[in-house]
Design an enzyme around this catalytic site. Structure first.
Site, PDB file in Angstrom:
ATOM      1  N   LYS A 170       0.795  -1.082  -0.090  1.00  0.00           N
ATOM      2  CA  LYS A 170      -0.086   0.037   0.179  1.00  0.00           C
ATOM      3  C   LYS A 170       0.829   1.325   0.057  1.00  0.00           C
ATOM      4  O   LYS A 170       1.384   1.552   1.078  1.00  0.00           O
ATOM      5  CB  LYS A 170      -0.839  -0.084   1.302  1.00  0.00           C
ATOM      6  N   GLY A 223       6.851   5.747   7.965  1.00  0.00           N
ATOM      7  CA  GLY A 223       6.020   6.859   7.977  1.00  0.00           C
ATOM      8  C   GLY A 223       6.010   7.731   9.203  1.00  0.00           C
ATOM      9  O   GLY A 223       6.799   7.605   9.898  1.00  0.00           O
ATOM     10  N   SER A 224       4.957   8.311   9.402  1.00  0.00           N
ATOM     11  CA  SER A 224       5.231   9.324  10.603  1.00  0.00           C
ATOM     12  C   SER A 224       5.005   8.478  11.904  1.00  0.00           C
ATOM     13  O   SER A 224       4.174   7.538  12.044  1.00  0.00           O
ATOM     14  CB  SER A 224       3.859  10.445  10.539  1.00  0.00           C
ATOM     15  N   GLY A 228       2.551   5.545  13.100  1.00  0.00           N
ATOM     16  CA  GLY A 228       3.051   4.430  13.532  1.00  0.00           C
ATOM     17  C   GLY A 228       2.615   3.764  14.869  1.00  0.00           C
ATOM     18  O   GLY A 228       2.397   2.675  15.116  1.00  0.00           O
ATOM     19  N   GLU A 245       9.536   2.184  10.906  1.00  0.00           N
ATOM     20  CA  GLU A 245      10.595   3.338  10.644  1.00  0.00           C
ATOM     21  C   GLU A 245       9.652   4.625  10.741  1.00  0.00           C
ATOM     22  O   GLU A 245       9.048   4.780   9.609  1.00  0.00           O
ATOM     23  CB  GLU A 245      11.282   3.230   9.409  1.00  0.00           C
ATOM     24  N   CYS A 279      13.421  11.508   6.532  1.00  0.00           N
ATOM     25  CA  CYS A 279      13.495  11.194   7.835  1.00  0.00           C
ATOM     26  C   CYS A 279      14.931  11.398   8.668  1.00  0.00           C
ATOM     27  O   CYS A 279      15.075  11.611   9.954  1.00  0.00           O
ATOM     28  CB  CYS A 279      12.960   9.832   8.040  1.00  0.00           C
ATOM     29  N   GLU A 378       9.038  17.052  14.540  1.00  0.00           N
ATOM     30  CA  GLU A 378       9.412  17.106  13.096  1.00  0.00           C
ATOM     31  C   GLU A 378       8.697  17.828  12.141  1.00  0.00           C
ATOM     32  O   GLU A 378       7.335  17.961  12.286  1.00  0.00           O
ATOM     33  CB  GLU A 378       9.182  15.487  12.741  1.00  0.00           C
TER      34      GLU A 378
HETATM   35  P1  NAD Z   1       2.205   8.712   7.099  1.00  0.00           P
HETATM   36  O1  NAD Z   1       2.096   8.246   8.386  1.00  0.00           O
HETATM   37  O2  NAD Z   1       1.012   9.977   6.876  1.00  0.00           O
HETATM   38  O3  NAD Z   1       1.755   7.966   5.813  1.00  0.00           O
HETATM   39  C1  NAD Z   1       2.819   6.725   5.802  1.00  0.00           C
HETATM   40  C2  NAD Z   1       1.847   5.546   5.160  1.00  0.00           C
HETATM   41  O4  NAD Z   1       0.937   5.162   6.222  1.00  0.00           O
HETATM   42  C3  NAD Z   1       1.215   6.176   4.010  1.00  0.00           C
HETATM   43  O5  NAD Z   1       0.988   4.827   2.861  1.00  0.00           O
HETATM   44  C4  NAD Z   1      -0.302   6.149   4.571  1.00  0.00           C
HETATM   45  O6  NAD Z   1      -1.304   6.138   3.706  1.00  0.00           O
HETATM   46  C5  NAD Z   1      -0.563   5.139   5.520  1.00  0.00           C
HETATM   47  N1  NAD Z   1      -1.404   5.336   6.603  1.00  0.00           N
HETATM   48  C6  NAD Z   1      -1.957   6.140   7.081  1.00  0.00           C
HETATM   49  N2  NAD Z   1      -3.050   5.861   7.978  1.00  0.00           N
HETATM   50  C7  NAD Z   1      -2.700   4.564   7.997  1.00  0.00           C
HETATM   51  C8  NAD Z   1      -3.930   3.542   8.831  1.00  0.00           C
HETATM   52  N3  NAD Z   1      -4.586   4.072   9.612  1.00  0.00           N
HETATM   53  N4  NAD Z   1      -3.583   2.462   8.791  1.00  0.00           N
HETATM   54  C9  NAD Z   1      -2.484   1.890   7.961  1.00  0.00           C
HETATM   55  N5  NAD Z   1      -1.745   2.762   6.930  1.00  0.00           N
HETATM   56  C10 NAD Z   1      -2.115   4.347   7.326  1.00  0.00           C
HETATM   57  O7  NAD Z   1       3.682   9.492   6.679  1.00  0.00           O
HETATM   58  P2  NAD Z   1       4.024  10.245   5.500  1.00  0.00           P
HETATM   59  O8  NAD Z   1       3.579  11.718   5.400  1.00  0.00           O
HETATM   60  O9  NAD Z   1       3.668   9.588   4.201  1.00  0.00           O
HETATM   61  O10 NAD Z   1       5.692  10.406   5.350  1.00  0.00           O
HETATM   62  C11 NAD Z   1       6.373  11.247   6.163  1.00  0.00           C
HETATM   63  C12 NAD Z   1       6.694  10.561   7.286  1.00  0.00           C
HETATM   64  O11 NAD Z   1       7.639   9.429   7.316  1.00  0.00           O
HETATM   65  C13 NAD Z   1       8.011  11.492   8.235  1.00  0.00           C
HETATM   66  O12 NAD Z   1       7.399  11.210   9.510  1.00  0.00           O
HETATM   67  C14 NAD Z   1       9.115  10.752   8.074  1.00  0.00           C
HETATM   68  O13 NAD Z   1      10.134  11.214   9.034  1.00  0.00           O
HETATM   69  C15 NAD Z   1       8.511   9.293   7.789  1.00  0.00           C
HETATM   70  N6  NAD Z   1       9.915   8.469   7.197  1.00  0.00           N
HETATM   71  C16 NAD Z   1      10.605   7.762   7.899  1.00  0.00           C
HETATM   72  C17 NAD Z   1      11.390   7.048   7.148  1.00  0.00           C
HETATM   73  C18 NAD Z   1      12.469   6.130   8.111  1.00  0.00           C
HETATM   74  O14 NAD Z   1      13.109   5.256   7.261  1.00  0.00           O
HETATM   75  N7  NAD Z   1      12.671   6.363   9.286  1.00  0.00           N
HETATM   76  C19 NAD Z   1      11.705   7.249   6.015  1.00  0.00           C
HETATM   77  C20 NAD Z   1      10.992   8.076   5.286  1.00  0.00           C
HETATM   78  C21 NAD Z   1       9.941   8.814   5.916  1.00  0.00           C
END
Ligand code: NAD
Length: 476
Positions: A170, A223-224, A228, A245, A279, A378
């Site tokens: 996804k 993701g965020s 998470g 992550e 990130c 962040e």
């Molecule tokens: P996000 O958390 O908004 O979304 C990440 C993913 O989760 C997307 O595919 C989103 O559709 C999905 N999602 C959202 N709600 C969900 C739910 N209830 N159930 C299942 N899936 C769901 O993050 P973003 O805005 O896409 O990305 C930015 C964030 O990602 C920043 O915080 C960044 O630091 C982090 N990031 C971390 C790393 C790492 O390796 N540590 C790498 C890249 C980005």
């Protein structure tokens, strides 16, 4: 219309995502379907049905398919880089590099499939052999963010398939284009129907359905931190294996004895390249007072020379911010910072360019203190906060005073301080005289504290998550 890939077929869902170019909002990169709940169910059922046969293929068969995927990604890196730059907004050079990196990751895991090791231990009971083997986990659900639309899906899909798992991906709804292109490549690589499935759509709908399904044995999420926490709760409720992550508030320490040119290179690269949307971005610049004023002056001069413009133009150093919401968030944080006493000394302005896009000049805040919100939360944009400190000891304490723990860097000529910092920085990635952002695909990637949960990604360490260990006792 770009469809989902389920059980070896391209299927249209219900609802669409218009993929908009952040450098030029009049440019629609493509229209992408959104999976229905019953299609997510179909994808998981297909992955479950395909798992036994896929898990029984030889490592060499899997390696050949992964190698074919990697080879096509590399051969098409310019075209895929252009797609990536168009949908996400990082510069063409950065995006082409990411496409190449995705291909290299598939090739690396092609070889890792063949290298997977077990273990044989000495007998403790007479005549009883003890063998340890690694087996696939089963169906894995992969949920990815928007900021690395090719590399992050690649570094999850490649080890998952290499070690015999089946996949439901996804991708982030903001950037479905690269994930779709990757699915297209995988669909032609010889990977059997059901082994890899793409379900696009919203996180709260499609992502949540994958999370909650008991047939999905493991979830790998990037993701965020806020999302998470929801992922962790859902995975724990049904005891699914989970790896996460998340965000960072990464410090770059600059000591008085640093080579100032190199420190500025590290800070500019780490804080502002990829529009600061990494990130591992250096969002806190912790600077010793003896070098502080010279460093800030050199940063201002360097930042003023950076060209923020359309990601597809050759002279662009910094592309646009990904969307209007993130642009607003960057501006909000500058206001919050100034209200708390920080000084904006460079950038931080909306810019007009030939095409309508989300252009924002990289921003430097000085007079910051680590308790300010701009130093704790962040921002995920091209905004860096300078925190003055008196000593190395204070710098280390400030660097570690955060709920995150992904990456930390130090610029210094002192072997003593570099060595101490490598040992005592509370992070998963530490750099000396290098930017905090930028990782190699053969090395473990991940963090500590609020940045990560579960085993590391990438390199040989990926096997920890994508395999499960079995101990066998045999009395022949
Ligand atoms: P996000 O958390 O908004 O979304 C990440 C993913 O989760 C997307 O595919 C989103 O559709 C999905 N999602 C959202 N709600 C969900 C739910 N209830 N159930 C299942 N899936 C769901 O993050 P973003 O805005 O896409 O990305 C930015 C964030 O990602 C920043 O915080 C960044 O630091 C982090 N990031 C971390 C790393 C790492 O390796 N540590 C790498 C890249 C980005």
């Amino acid at each position: 219309m770009h469809a989902n890939y389920i059980a070896g077929h391209w299927v249209e869902g219900d609802g669409i995502t218009r993929n908009i170019n952040p450098s030029d909002t009049a440019d629609v990169v493509g229209i992408y379907t959104q999976a229905t709940l019953s299609q997510v169910d179909d994808a998981i059922a297909a992955a479950e049905a395909a798992a036994p046969a896929w898990g029984s293929t030889t490592a060499l068969q899997r390696a050949d398919m992964l190698d074919a995927i990697g080879t096509e990604l590399i051969a098409r890196k310019d075209e895929l880089g252009r797609l990536l730059a168009r949908e996400e907004g990082k510069t063409l050079a950065e995006a082409t590099g990411e496409a190449w990196r995705a291909g290299t990751i598939f090739r690396f895991f092609a070889a890792e499939a063949v290298r997977l090791r077990g273990d044989r231990l000495p007998q403790l009971r007479p005549g009883v052999d003890v063998d340890i083997t690694r087996e696939p986990v089963g169906v894995v659900g992969l949920i990815t963010p928007w900021n690395f639309p090719l590399a992050i899906p690649a570094w999850k899909i490649a080890p998952a398939l290499a070690f015999g798992n089946t996949v439901v991906l996804k991708p982030a709804d903001l950037v479905p284009g690269c994930a779709w292109a990757l699915a297209d490549i995988i669909s032609r690589s010889g990977v059997p129907p059901g082994v890899f499935n793409l379900t696009m759509g919203r996180g709260a709908v499609v992502g949540q359905a994958i999370l909650d399904d008991p047939r999905v044995a493991a979830i790998s999420f990037t993701g965020s931190a806020a999302t998470g926490k929801r992922i962790a709760e859902a995975a724990m409720r049904r005891l699914a294996k989970v790896q996460m992550e998340m965000g960072g508030k990464n410090p770059l320490v600059i000591l008085d004895d640093a080579d100032i040119e190199r420190a500025v290179d590290c800070a500019v690269q780490g804080s502002f390249f990829s529009t600061g949307q990494r990130c591992t971005a250096s969002s806190r610049l912790i600077v010793q007072r003896g070098i502080h004023d010279r460093f800030v002056a050199a940063m201002k001069a360097r930042m003023a020379s950076l060209r923020t413009d359309n990601a597809l133009l050759p002279g662009t150093d910094i592309g646009p911010v990904v969307d209007a919401r993130q642009l607003q968030q960057n501006e909000d944080y500058l206001r919050i910072g100034r209200d708390e006493g920080a000084t904006l000394v460079q950038g931080g302005e909306r810019l007009r360019r030939d095409t309508d896009g989300f252009y924002f000049s990289p921003a430097l805040l000085t007079d910051c203190d680590n308790s300010m919100r701009v130093c704790r939360e962040e921002i995920f944009g091209p905004v860096a906060a300078v925190i003055p400190v008196d000593s190395y000891e204070e710098a280390l304490a400030v660097a570690n005073d955060t709920e995150y723990g992904l990456s930390a860097g130090i610029c210094t000529g002192s072997l003593k301080h570099a060595t101490h910092f490598k040992r005592h920085a509370q992070v998963g990635l530490v750099t000396v005289n290098c930017p905090t952002a930028g990782a190699d695909h053969h090395a473990a990637f991940g963090g500590r504290k609020g940045s990560s949960y579960g085993s590391r990604e990438q390199g040989t360490y990926a096997a920890e998550f994508y395999t499960t260990v079995k101990t066998a006792y045999t009395a022949p």
